[in-house]
Motif scaffolding. Sequence first.
Motif, PDB file in Angstrom:
ATOM      1  N   ARG A 182       0.812  -1.223   0.000  1.00  0.00           N
ATOM      2  CA  ARG A 182       0.000   0.000   0.000  1.00  0.00           C
ATOM      3  C   ARG A 182       0.838   1.262   0.000  1.00  0.00           C
ATOM      4  O   ARG A 182       0.392   2.307  -0.446  1.00  0.00           O
ATOM      5  N   GLY A 183       2.021   1.173   0.564  1.00  0.00           N
ATOM      6  CA  GLY A 183       2.816   2.387   0.622  1.00  0.00           C
ATOM      7  C   GLY A 183       4.285   2.099   0.878  1.00  0.00           C
ATOM      8  O   GLY A 183       4.643   1.040   1.399  1.00  0.00           O
ATOM      9  N   ILE A 184       5.117   3.058   0.447  1.00  0.00           N
ATOM     10  CA  ILE A 184       6.564   2.972   0.684  1.00  0.00           C
ATOM     11  C   ILE A 184       6.923   4.114   1.627  1.00  0.00           C
ATOM     12  O   ILE A 184       6.811   5.285   1.260  1.00  0.00           O
ATOM     13  N   ALA A 185       7.334   3.769   2.831  1.00  0.00           N
ATOM     14  CA  ALA A 185       7.682   4.813   3.803  1.00  0.00           C
ATOM     15  C   ALA A 185       9.194   4.963   3.870  1.00  0.00           C
ATOM     16  O   ALA A 185       9.934   4.024   3.593  1.00  0.00           O
ATOM     17  N   HIS A 186       9.631   6.158   4.221  1.00  0.00           N
ATOM     18  CA  HIS A 186      11.061   6.317   4.487  1.00  0.00           C
ATOM     19  C   HIS A 186      11.240   7.259   5.673  1.00  0.00           C
ATOM     20  O   HIS A 186      10.372   8.077   5.969  1.00  0.00           O
TER      21      HIS A 186
ATOM     22  N   SER B 213      26.959   5.325  13.604  1.00  0.00           N
ATOM     23  CA  SER B 213      26.879   5.906  12.277  1.00  0.00           C
ATOM     24  C   SER B 213      25.521   6.570  12.140  1.00  0.00           C
ATOM     25  O   SER B 213      24.495   6.018  12.544  1.00  0.00           O
ATOM     26  N   SER B 214      25.532   7.801  11.627  1.00  0.00           N
ATOM     27  CA  SER B 214      24.281   8.556  11.663  1.00  0.00           C
ATOM     28  C   SER B 214      23.700   8.867  10.297  1.00  0.00           C
ATOM     29  O   SER B 214      22.571   9.323  10.197  1.00  0.00           O
ATOM     30  N   SER B 215      24.435   8.621   9.218  1.00  0.00           N
ATOM     31  CA  SER B 215      23.866   9.011   7.918  1.00  0.00           C
ATOM     32  C   SER B 215      23.084   7.863   7.289  1.00  0.00           C
ATOM     33  O   SER B 215      23.363   7.418   6.189  1.00  0.00           O
ATOM     34  N   LEU B 216      22.101   7.376   8.044  1.00  0.00           N
ATOM     35  CA  LEU B 216      21.320   6.229   7.583  1.00  0.00           C
ATOM     36  C   LEU B 216      19.868   6.613   7.369  1.00  0.00           C
ATOM     37  O   LEU B 216      19.425   7.678   7.794  1.00  0.00           O
ATOM     38  N   ALA B 217      19.153   5.714   6.726  1.00  0.00           N
ATOM     39  CA  ALA B 217      17.714   5.914   6.538  1.00  0.00           C
ATOM     40  C   ALA B 217      17.042   4.553   6.528  1.00  0.00           C
ATOM     41  O   ALA B 217      17.686   3.539   6.278  1.00  0.00           O
ATOM     42  N   THR B 218      15.741   4.553   6.811  1.00  0.00           N
ATOM     43  CA  THR B 218      14.990   3.309   6.605  1.00  0.00           C
ATOM     44  C   THR B 218      14.070   3.482   5.403  1.00  0.00           C
ATOM     45  O   THR B 218      13.550   4.573   5.175  1.00  0.00           O
ATOM     46  N   VAL B 219      13.907   2.401   4.646  1.00  0.00           N
ATOM     47  CA  VAL B 219      12.831   2.361   3.644  1.00  0.00           C
ATOM     48  C   VAL B 219      11.983   1.147   3.981  1.00  0.00           C
ATOM     49  O   VAL B 219      12.520   0.087   4.312  1.00  0.00           O
TER      50      VAL B 219
ATOM     51  N   ALA C 283      11.921 -10.856  -1.207  1.00  0.00           N
ATOM     52  CA  ALA C 283      12.825 -11.082  -2.339  1.00  0.00           C
ATOM     53  C   ALA C 283      12.676  -9.975  -3.382  1.00  0.00           C
ATOM     54  O   ALA C 283      13.671  -9.474  -3.921  1.00  0.00           O
ATOM     55  N   ARG C 284      11.426  -9.559  -3.636  1.00  0.00           N
ATOM     56  CA  ARG C 284      11.220  -8.485  -4.626  1.00  0.00           C
ATOM     57  C   ARG C 284      11.794  -7.166  -4.117  1.00  0.00           C
ATOM     58  O   ARG C 284      12.337  -6.375  -4.881  1.00  0.00           O
ATOM     59  N   MET C 285      11.669  -6.948  -2.823  1.00  0.00           N
ATOM     60  CA  MET C 285      12.227  -5.718  -2.262  1.00  0.00           C
ATOM     61  C   MET C 285      13.751  -5.710  -2.427  1.00  0.00           C
ATOM     62  O   MET C 285      14.341  -4.716  -2.862  1.00  0.00           O
ATOM     63  N   PHE C 286      14.382  -6.839  -2.107  1.00  0.00           N
ATOM     64  CA  PHE C 286      15.846  -6.888  -2.195  1.00  0.00           C
ATOM     65  C   PHE C 286      16.302  -6.741  -3.650  1.00  0.00           C
ATOM     66  O   PHE C 286      17.299  -6.093  -3.935  1.00  0.00           O
ATOM     67  N   ARG C 287      15.528  -7.325  -4.578  1.00  0.00           N
ATOM     68  CA  ARG C 287      15.884  -7.187  -6.000  1.00  0.00           C
ATOM     69  C   ARG C 287      15.807  -5.720  -6.432  1.00  0.00           C
ATOM     70  O   ARG C 287      16.702  -5.202  -7.088  1.00  0.00           O
ATOM     71  N   ALA C 288      14.718  -5.065  -6.039  1.00  0.00           N
ATOM     72  CA  ALA C 288      14.551  -3.660  -6.439  1.00  0.00           C
ATOM     73  C   ALA C 288      15.732  -2.822  -5.944  1.00  0.00           C
ATOM     74  O   ALA C 288      16.261  -1.974  -6.674  1.00  0.00           O
TER      75      ALA C 288
ATOM     76  N   THR D 162      14.483  -5.500   9.034  1.00  0.00           N
ATOM     77  CA  THR D 162      13.541  -5.942  10.068  1.00  0.00           C
ATOM     78  C   THR D 162      12.166  -6.106   9.427  1.00  0.00           C
ATOM     79  O   THR D 162      11.870  -5.493   8.407  1.00  0.00           O
ATOM     80  N   THR D 163      11.339  -6.897  10.061  1.00  0.00           N
ATOM     81  CA  THR D 163      10.011  -7.124   9.496  1.00  0.00           C
ATOM     82  C   THR D 163       8.963  -7.156  10.599  1.00  0.00           C
ATOM     83  O   THR D 163       9.268  -7.382  11.764  1.00  0.00           O
ATOM     84  N   SER D 164       7.707  -6.897  10.203  1.00  0.00           N
ATOM     85  CA  SER D 164       6.558  -7.246  11.031  1.00  0.00           C
ATOM     86  C   SER D 164       5.685  -8.088  10.112  1.00  0.00           C
ATOM     87  O   SER D 164       6.088  -8.387   8.987  1.00  0.00           O
ATOM     88  N   GLU D 165       4.494  -8.441  10.561  1.00  0.00           N
ATOM     89  CA  GLU D 165       3.589  -9.224   9.708  1.00  0.00           C
ATOM     90  C   GLU D 165       3.304  -8.525   8.385  1.00  0.00           C
ATOM     91  O   GLU D 165       3.148  -9.160   7.359  1.00  0.00           O
ATOM     92  N   ILE D 166       3.205  -7.201   8.433  1.00  0.00           N
ATOM     93  CA  ILE D 166       2.753  -6.472   7.245  1.00  0.00           C
ATOM     94  C   ILE D 166       3.761  -5.392   6.803  1.00  0.00           C
ATOM     95  O   ILE D 166       3.408  -4.465   6.099  1.00  0.00           O
ATOM     96  N   ARG D 167       5.009  -5.537   7.229  1.00  0.00           N
ATOM     97  CA  ARG D 167       6.023  -4.528   6.866  1.00  0.00           C
ATOM     98  C   ARG D 167       7.386  -5.179   6.726  1.00  0.00           C
ATOM     99  O   ARG D 167       7.725  -6.084   7.483  1.00  0.00           O
ATOM    100  N   ILE D 168       8.151  -4.708   5.734  1.00  0.00           N
ATOM    101  CA  ILE D 168       9.572  -5.070   5.657  1.00  0.00           C
ATOM    102  C   ILE D 168      10.354  -3.766   5.577  1.00  0.00           C
ATOM    103  O   ILE D 168      10.040  -2.893   4.760  1.00  0.00           O
ATOM    104  N   THR D 169      11.349  -3.637   6.440  1.00  0.00           N
ATOM    105  CA  THR D 169      12.150  -2.415   6.491  1.00  0.00           C
ATOM    106  C   THR D 169      13.614  -2.740   6.226  1.00  0.00           C
ATOM    107  O   THR D 169      14.150  -3.686   6.795  1.00  0.00           O
ATOM    108  N   CYS D 170      14.244  -1.957   5.345  1.00  0.00           N
ATOM    109  CA  CYS D 170      15.685  -2.090   5.129  1.00  0.00           C
ATOM    110  C   CYS D 170      16.362  -0.802   5.568  1.00  0.00           C
ATOM    111  O   CYS D 170      15.866   0.295   5.299  1.00  0.00           O
ATOM    112  N   ILE D 171      17.485  -0.949   6.218  1.00  0.00           N
ATOM    113  CA  ILE D 171      18.273   0.224   6.614  1.00  0.00           C
ATOM    114  C   ILE D 171      19.408   0.390   5.612  1.00  0.00           C
ATOM    115  O   ILE D 171      20.134  -0.564   5.326  1.00  0.00           O
TER     116      ILE D 171
END
Length: 405
Positions: free
Chosen positions: A253-257, A336-342, A357-362, A374-383
Motif C-alpha cells: 500500500r505504501g513505501i515509507a522512508h 553511524s548517523s547518515s542512515l535511513a529506513t525504507v 525477495a522483490r524488495m531486495f531485488r529492487a 527488520t520485518t513485522s507481519e505487514i512490513r519489511i524495512t531495510c536500513i
Amino acid sequence: MPLILHKYGGSSVADSGRIKNVARRIAKAKDAGNQIVVVVSAMGNTTDDLVRLAYEISEFPDDRELDVLLSTGEVVSSTLLAMSLGSLGHKAVSLNGAQAGIRTDSSYSRARILNVDTERISCELEKGNIVIVAGFQGVTQEMDTTTLGRGGSDTTAVAIAAALKAGECQIYTDVEGVYTADPRLVPNAVKLEKISYEEMLELASYGFRVIHPRAVELGELYDVPILVASSFSERSGTVIVKEASMEVRNKVRGIAHDTNVAKITVIGIPDHPGIAMNIFEPLTRANISVDTIVQNASIEGITDLTFTVARSELVKAMSIVEPVAKSIGARECSASSSLATVSIVGTGMENTPGYAARMFRALYEVNINIQLITTSEIRITCIINEDKVGDAVRALHKMFDLDVT
Ligand code: ASP
Ligand code: MG
C-alpha cells in the motif's frame, strides 16, 4: 444533529489569515447542520520556539514548568480561532485541556490520557456553541498541566472523538491525504482513498508524518473512522478505517522512508547471559527508544550487537552505551548517523511469500547496499545509506506497481 470532530495542525493555523480560513471551513460545516468540536495545534512553529526559549533560560528546565509553558501554544490558537468564529457570527468557546476534561497520568512531556470527561464539552454543544479544544494537553488528578508528547494534538482529537462517539474524526493538515510514497520523492505517487488502521500505523511509525501513530492506535481501539485531508483545498482526502476494500488487500500500500535514523554497534562483547539487559536497561531508563536490534551469532564466545535509535537521540544514547560497553568488556563501540529506513507496508504480504525477495531485488537493481533488515507481519524495512533514500523509494514504488494504481 450529527457530531463531527475537526482537528487543525500547526501549519493550518500558522497566521491570522490561515486561522480565518479555518474558521470559514468550520462555519460551513456548522451551517450544514452539524455539531462541531475542533481540536487545534499551536500556530506554526510555536512549540519549537517555546522549547528553545526554555533551554535558553535553563540547561535542565523543570519538567512541570516546561509542560505548562508548551501547553500555552495551543491555548493561543484555540482562543484566536474562537474569536474568528465569533466575528463570522458563530457562537464558539475555547477550552484548555483541563476544561475539556482530558485527564492524564503525571508523566510530564509524554503523558497518557486516562479518560476524557465530556461533561463540559457536551454542555457547551447543547448551548449551541462550536467547541474549540486546545490539543496536546491534559491535566493530572492534582490539576497539574501535562503534555502528551510532540505531535500529540492528533491523539487529543481521536480521544475526544472516541469519547463523544463522533461519526468521524477529520484531521486537517497541509497535505491532501495519505499517498503511496512521499510525493516530494516520487512525483507520480498516488493518493489513497482508504487505508486500514494497521497499515497506517506501520506507515506512520516508519516515516509517514501525516498523522501521529498513537492517534491511529486509538482510532483502531475505539473504532473511530479518521479522515486525513488538506485544510487548504476542498479535495476529499484519505479515510483510515478497519479494513480497506478487498481488491487492494493483495498489494503493497505504501513505501515509507525515514531519515531520523542512527545505528550503534558494540563490537567484541564476551557473550554470556545479561549483556543485552546491561545495554538496553539504561537506555530505557533514559527514555530512549530502540528500534531494530541485531545480535550476531557468537564466535568463540565473542559477539557483536547492533541497534538503531532516532538520530536526534544518538549523542545521548552513545553517552550511555559507551561506559556500559567498557564495563561488560566489549572491544569497542561505533556509531553511524547518515542512515535511513525504507519500508514496504501492506496487509497483502501477510502469509504471502515473495515480497522480501522483490524488495531486495529492487534495491539491488539500483545498486543499494542493505545494512539491516527488520520485518513485522505487514512490513519489511531495510536500513540503507541516507543518500540513497530517494532512489530506493522510487525503485520500490515501481517494483510494487504503485506508479499506476
Ligand atoms: N504543538 C505540538 C507540537 O508541535 C503538538 C502538535 O502539534 O500536535 O508537537
Ligand atoms: Mg504539530
